[in-house]
Design a protein around this motif. Structure first.
Motif, PDB file in Angstrom:
ATOM      1  N   SER A 141       0.834  -1.207   0.000  1.00  0.00           N
ATOM      2  CA  SER A 141       0.000   0.000   0.000  1.00  0.00           C
ATOM      3  C   SER A 141       0.868   1.257   0.000  1.00  0.00           C
ATOM      4  O   SER A 141       0.458   2.297  -0.520  1.00  0.00           O
ATOM      5  N   SER A 142       2.078   1.172   0.531  1.00  0.00           N
ATOM      6  CA  SER A 142       2.987   2.323   0.552  1.00  0.00           C
ATOM      7  C   SER A 142       3.869   2.427  -0.686  1.00  0.00           C
ATOM      8  O   SER A 142       4.118   3.519  -1.172  1.00  0.00           O
ATOM      9  N   PHE A 143       4.369   1.296  -1.168  1.00  0.00           N
ATOM     10  CA  PHE A 143       5.388   1.315  -2.204  1.00  0.00           C
ATOM     11  C   PHE A 143       4.974   0.674  -3.534  1.00  0.00           C
ATOM     12  O   PHE A 143       5.730   0.731  -4.491  1.00  0.00           O
ATOM     13  N   GLY A 144       3.820   0.026  -3.578  1.00  0.00           N
ATOM     14  CA  GLY A 144       3.412  -0.660  -4.795  1.00  0.00           C
ATOM     15  C   GLY A 144       3.149   0.289  -5.946  1.00  0.00           C
ATOM     16  O   GLY A 144       2.736   1.428  -5.754  1.00  0.00           O
ATOM     17  N   ALA A 145       3.391  -0.214  -7.152  1.00  0.00           N
ATOM     18  CA  ALA A 145       3.233   0.630  -8.341  1.00  0.00           C
ATOM     19  C   ALA A 145       1.906   0.421  -9.063  1.00  0.00           C
ATOM     20  O   ALA A 145       1.441   1.312  -9.763  1.00  0.00           O
ATOM     21  N   ASN A 146       1.287  -0.738  -8.908  1.00  0.00           N
ATOM     22  CA  ASN A 146       0.048  -1.047  -9.605  1.00  0.00           C
ATOM     23  C   ASN A 146      -1.125  -0.431  -8.832  1.00  0.00           C
ATOM     24  O   ASN A 146      -1.406  -0.856  -7.707  1.00  0.00           O
ATOM     25  N   PRO A 147      -1.822   0.552  -9.404  1.00  0.00           N
ATOM     26  CA  PRO A 147      -2.885   1.250  -8.666  1.00  0.00           C
ATOM     27  C   PRO A 147      -4.011   0.335  -8.178  1.00  0.00           C
ATOM     28  O   PRO A 147      -4.503   0.518  -7.061  1.00  0.00           O
ATOM     29  N   ALA A 148      -4.432  -0.627  -8.996  1.00  0.00           N
ATOM     30  CA  ALA A 148      -5.520  -1.517  -8.586  1.00  0.00           C
ATOM     31  C   ALA A 148      -5.098  -2.391  -7.404  1.00  0.00           C
ATOM     32  O   ALA A 148      -5.860  -2.573  -6.449  1.00  0.00           O
ATOM     33  N   LEU A 149      -3.876  -2.902  -7.460  1.00  0.00           N
ATOM     34  CA  LEU A 149      -3.376  -3.740  -6.370  1.00  0.00           C
ATOM     35  C   LEU A 149      -3.075  -2.906  -5.126  1.00  0.00           C
ATOM     36  O   LEU A 149      -3.302  -3.349  -4.003  1.00  0.00           O
ATOM     37  N   LYS A 150      -2.596  -1.703  -5.345  1.00  0.00           N
ATOM     38  CA  LYS A 150      -2.313  -0.799  -4.225  1.00  0.00           C
ATOM     39  C   LYS A 150      -3.608  -0.477  -3.480  1.00  0.00           C
ATOM     40  O   LYS A 150      -3.623  -0.411  -2.249  1.00  0.00           O
ATOM     41  N   ALA A 151      -4.695  -0.303  -4.217  1.00  0.00           N
ATOM     42  CA  ALA A 151      -5.994  -0.031  -3.585  1.00  0.00           C
ATOM     43  C   ALA A 151      -6.449  -1.225  -2.754  1.00  0.00           C
ATOM     44  O   ALA A 151      -6.983  -1.051  -1.650  1.00  0.00           O
ATOM     45  N   ILE A 152      -6.239  -2.427  -3.273  1.00  0.00           N
ATOM     46  CA  ILE A 152      -6.598  -3.632  -2.508  1.00  0.00           C
ATOM     47  C   ILE A 152      -5.750  -3.713  -1.251  1.00  0.00           C
ATOM     48  O   ILE A 152      -6.262  -3.981  -0.152  1.00  0.00           O
ATOM     49  N   ALA A 153      -4.444  -3.512  -1.375  1.00  0.00           N
ATOM     50  CA  ALA A 153      -3.553  -3.582  -0.216  1.00  0.00           C
ATOM     51  C   ALA A 153      -3.977  -2.560   0.840  1.00  0.00           C
ATOM     52  O   ALA A 153      -4.028  -2.879   2.034  1.00  0.00           O
ATOM     53  N   THR A 154      -4.291  -1.362   0.400  1.00  0.00           N
ATOM     54  CA  THR A 154      -4.715  -0.313   1.326  1.00  0.00           C
ATOM     55  C   THR A 154      -6.007  -0.712   2.039  1.00  0.00           C
ATOM     56  O   THR A 154      -6.156  -0.483   3.243  1.00  0.00           O
ATOM     57  N   GLN A 155      -6.905  -1.323   1.314  1.00  0.00           N
ATOM     58  CA  GLN A 155      -8.168  -1.789   1.892  1.00  0.00           C
ATOM     59  C   GLN A 155      -7.937  -2.948   2.863  1.00  0.00           C
ATOM     60  O   GLN A 155      -8.637  -3.072   3.867  1.00  0.00           O
TER      61      GLN A 155
END
Length: 177
Positions: A141-155
């Motif tokens: 959620s902090s360092f990922g580059a893929n926006p869709a995956l970053k949103a999942i990680a943040t969730q």
């Protein structure tokens, strides 16, 4: 003058030895896994493990509190797996269909645990698994580059934190019993 230059050079070399270069500092601050394929693989394996471990707990747990936790794991990790599969679709990211050797061994340990030992072993594996999962989700959620995956990680960060807190609370209660 030479002596002053020698002292200054020695001081500069000492500083270089003590303070790592900026690239080493940023590498140390960076998480180990921020590429999309690694994140997807690790998260999928974690979800597969959680679902399988929860199914075992529903069969073998001796306390209702552990069975209730297992039901929550089954529901939440099934949902997380579906979200991950949807995000990975169309991005040339493949999801593993089975756990890795380390998680397989943990599942075997759960399967062979005695009735008296199962609840504590299951909850201990849950604390360990959710500790690792929380770091993975926070890192992506902090360092990922893929926006869709970053949103999942943040969730998933607060969900994983809640799971970890509940697992630790149950394990603490079982240890006192």
């Amino acid at each position: 003058m030479r002596r002053l230059l020698a002292v200054a050079a020695l001081a500069a070399l000492t500083c270089l030895a003590i303070v790592p270069p900026a690239s080493a500092q940023s590498a140390a601050a960076q998480p180990a896994q921020t590429d999309a394929s690694g994140y997807v693989e690790q998260t999928a394996i974690s979800n597969l493990f959680e679902v399988s471990a929860a199914q075992a707990a529903l069969q073998k747990a001796s306390t209702e509190e552990v069975r209730s936790f297992a039901r929550m794991m089954l529901d939440d990790h099934t949902k997380a797996g579906e979200q991950l599969a949807e995000a990975a679709k169309g991005q040339d990211l493949s999801l593993p269909t089975s756990v890795d050797a380390r998680h397989d061994q943990l599942l075997q340990d759960l399967a062979s645990a005695t009735e008296q030992d199962f609840d504590r072993l299951y909850m201990r594996t849950q604390v360990e698994a959710h500790t690792a999962a929380l770091k993975l989700q926070q890192d992506y959620s902090s360092f990922g580059a893929n926006p869709a995956l970053k949103a999942i990680a943040t969730q998933l960060v607060p969900v994983t934190k809640r799971h970890l807190d509940q697992a630790q609370t149950i394990l603490d209660r079982l240890a006192k019993a």
